[in-house]
Design an enzyme around this catalytic site. Structure first.
Site, short mmCIF file in Angstrom:
data_model
loop_
_atom_site.label_atom_id
_atom_site.label_comp_id
_atom_site.label_asym_id
_atom_site.label_seq_id
_atom_site.Cartn_x
_atom_site.Cartn_y
_atom_site.Cartn_z
N LYS A 22 0.83 -1.21 0.00
CA LYS A 22 0.00 0.00 0.00
C LYS A 22 0.86 1.26 0.00
O LYS A 22 0.64 2.18 -0.79
CB LYS A 22 -0.90 0.00 1.25
N ASN A 23 1.85 1.30 0.89
CA ASN A 23 2.60 2.55 1.06
C ASN A 23 3.64 2.79 -0.04
O ASN A 23 4.34 3.78 -0.02
CB ASN A 23 3.24 2.59 2.45
N CYS A 117 -5.03 12.60 12.73
CA CYS A 117 -5.86 11.40 12.62
C CYS A 117 -5.73 10.63 13.93
O CYS A 117 -5.13 11.11 14.88
CB CYS A 117 -5.46 10.57 11.41
N ARG A 122 0.20 14.62 13.08
CA ARG A 122 0.74 14.42 11.73
C ARG A 122 0.81 15.70 10.88
O ARG A 122 0.15 15.80 9.84
CB ARG A 122 -0.05 13.32 11.02
N PRO A 123 1.60 16.68 11.32
CA PRO A 123 1.74 17.89 10.51
C PRO A 123 2.48 17.61 9.20
O PRO A 123 3.09 16.54 9.04
CB PRO A 123 2.57 18.82 11.40
N VAL A 124 2.42 18.57 8.25
CA VAL A 124 3.14 18.41 6.97
C VAL A 124 4.14 19.56 6.77
O VAL A 124 4.47 19.92 5.66
CB VAL A 124 2.16 18.30 5.78
N ASP A 307 4.39 0.59 12.05
CA ASP A 307 3.21 -0.07 11.47
C ASP A 307 3.06 -1.52 11.92
O ASP A 307 2.07 -2.17 11.57
CB ASP A 307 3.25 0.00 9.93
N VAL A 329 7.51 6.95 16.99
CA VAL A 329 7.23 7.65 15.73
C VAL A 329 5.97 8.51 15.83
O VAL A 329 5.95 9.67 15.44
CB VAL A 329 7.13 6.65 14.56
N ARG A 399 -8.52 -0.59 4.43
CA ARG A 399 -7.61 0.40 3.85
C ARG A 399 -6.23 -0.19 3.60
O ARG A 399 -5.48 0.30 2.77
CB ARG A 399 -7.45 1.59 4.81
#
Ligand code: EPU
Length: 423
Positions: A22-23, A117, A122-124, A307, A329, A399
């Protein structure tokens, strides 16, 4: 609302095939925006997030043709809409991955601001900071990120302030069509980043150093496109192996790339699993034994992946001994803990670590999935528990896991999916 009903107490046995990652699939689909010609992407996993990314590309005007076996042909010469709308960004944060490619290829991009989330804020900021260094003018509001260039992005020497996977991918994609040379230092070394780089190179980019923390990109005028097969999913592999370890079983996973799962395989060996690594397969045998507890700390690749944290909390719940598992993380990735407690797990949460006292007494219960990997952890716990477990909100699991109940059932599990009736 979808629900999984799991009859616990099985011992997983048999073999399954690992799906595409997926990633890796998500950034590679976003990268199709960079190519002048058509791209053909195969080994895509059949997942909700992949469907969302294809919908996003489609809404922007790309021509997407679905072939058999989850391959797609994407042509972005028809793009007319340079924005990623809020409804799609809200359902999938990875939509931010179109920012770098759109900006680099078309000189402009608007992406709805991805909020926090279930697992963290989870900033960008690192994506934005790096694109600004490449000459982009970026305005941020609470709702949108709007970016434009006066012509082309310029190559730049960028040092990421922290290791970010999609941040590295966004900047690497932007740099492929920038003028001149870019260097990304403190880059993410994750296999998915390297897979994206290999894909871009096969389409005409000039990237080197991927897989290390310093990536160099020599900008090119255009990408010609081509074909690419997405690598296999190391997190799916780890999840099935963890499930086999928990149920004292013996399974073999094909179409796998064990070289990407070193930390997970090492952890499983420390927990008592016998593991044989083939070139494209991994076989795990617990010889019917209960796993031993094992301390873990998550960190960027090649360390133990965040994960896989939830799944290994589950394994430790039924292991012999006690363990401390630390998450470094994300700041809020322990939503599974209170659900596992409903199943009789003995876990204490302190700051960003859990202390798990292994027990032979996990029992079925009614639990709720809160995010993708937390849901996987609850399914694993349900397989090892006595009695029946109901896992609600399993849209989260779809997902990231292709046909999860079918694959587990192939291994001898008893899982059914139903539509839960809301009172
Ligand atoms: N971060 C910042 N600023 C940024 C970017 C990241 O502070 O600009 C922080 C994050 O808040 C987090 C840490 O840095 O605390 C690492 O985040 P990263 O950016 O690496 O995560 P991501 O790129 O958003 C990808 C995967 C995640 C996976 C993480 C870490 C994709 C589409 N998603 O997310 O996958 O957990 O890297 O390996 O590649 C999953 O598959 O379940 C999943 C959540």
């Amino acid at each position: 609302m979808n629900r999984l009903i799991i009859e616990g107490g099985c011992q997983l046995r048999g073999d399954i095939r690992c799906s595409g990652a997926k990633n890796s699939a998500l950034p590679i689909l976003a990268a199709s925006l960079l190519a002048r010609g058509s791209v053909h992407i195969s080994n895509l996993p059949h997942l909700q997030d992949v469907t969302t990314m294809l919908e996003l590309l489609g809404r922007m005007g790309t021509d997407v043709i679905h072939d058999e076996d989850m391959s797609v042909e994407v042509n972005s010469s028809t793009v007319r809409e340079l924005s990623a709308p809020v409804d799609l960004v809200r359902t999938m944060r990875a939509s931010i991955l179109v920012l770098g490619p759109m900006l680099s290829r078309f000189g402009e991009a608007t992406v709805a601001m991805p909020g926090g989330c279930a697992i963290g804020t989870r900033p960008v900021d690192q994506h934005i900071r790096a694109l600004r260094q490449m000459g982009a003018e970026i305005t941020e509001t609470e709702e949108h990120i709007h970016a434009r260039t006066g012509g082309h992005l310029r190559g730049a020497e960028i040092t990421m302030e922290l290791v970010t996977v999609t941040g590295t991918e966004n900047v690497m994609m932007a740099a492929t069509l920038a003028e001149g040379r870019s260097v990304i230092r403190n880059a993410a070394c994750e296999p998915e980043v390297a897979d994206l780089a290999r894909c871009l190179n096969s389409w005409g980019a000039r990237i080197s150093g991927h897989g290390t923390d310093t990536i160099e990109i020599e900008g090119v005028k255009h990408l010609h496109g081509g074909e690419y097969a997405v690598m296999s999913d190391r997190i799916e592999l780890g999840t099935y192996l963890a499930a086999a370890a928990m149920t004292r079983g013996c399974i073999e996973v094909f179409n796998a790339q064990p070289e990407h799962a070193g930390a997970v395989l090492d952890a499983l060996r420390s927990m008592g699993a016998e593991i044989d690594e083939g070139e494209h397969s991994v076989r795990l045998d617990m010889k019917g034994r209960r796993p031993r507890s094992h301390d873990l700390t998550t960190a960027p690749f090649p360390a133990f992946p965040t994960d896989m944290q939830a799944q290994f909390v589950a394994v430790n719940c039924v292991a012999e001994g006690s363990a401390r598992i630390q998450e470094t993380v994300f700041e809020n990735r322990f939503m599974h803990v209170q659900e596992l407690r409903r199943m009789g797990a003995q876990i204490e949460l302190q700051d960003n670590a859990v202390y798990v006292e292994g027990s032979d007494e996990l029992h079925g219960s009614h639990v709720e999935a809160t995010d993708l990997r937390a849901s996987a952890c609850l399914v694993l716990a349900g397989l090892a528990a006595r009695g029946q477990t109901l896992v609600d909100n399993v849209h989260h699991i779809d997902r990231g896991y292709e046909c999860i109940e079918e694959k587990f059932n192939l291994l001898g599990a008893e899982i059914q999916r139903t539509e839960a009736v809301t009172p």
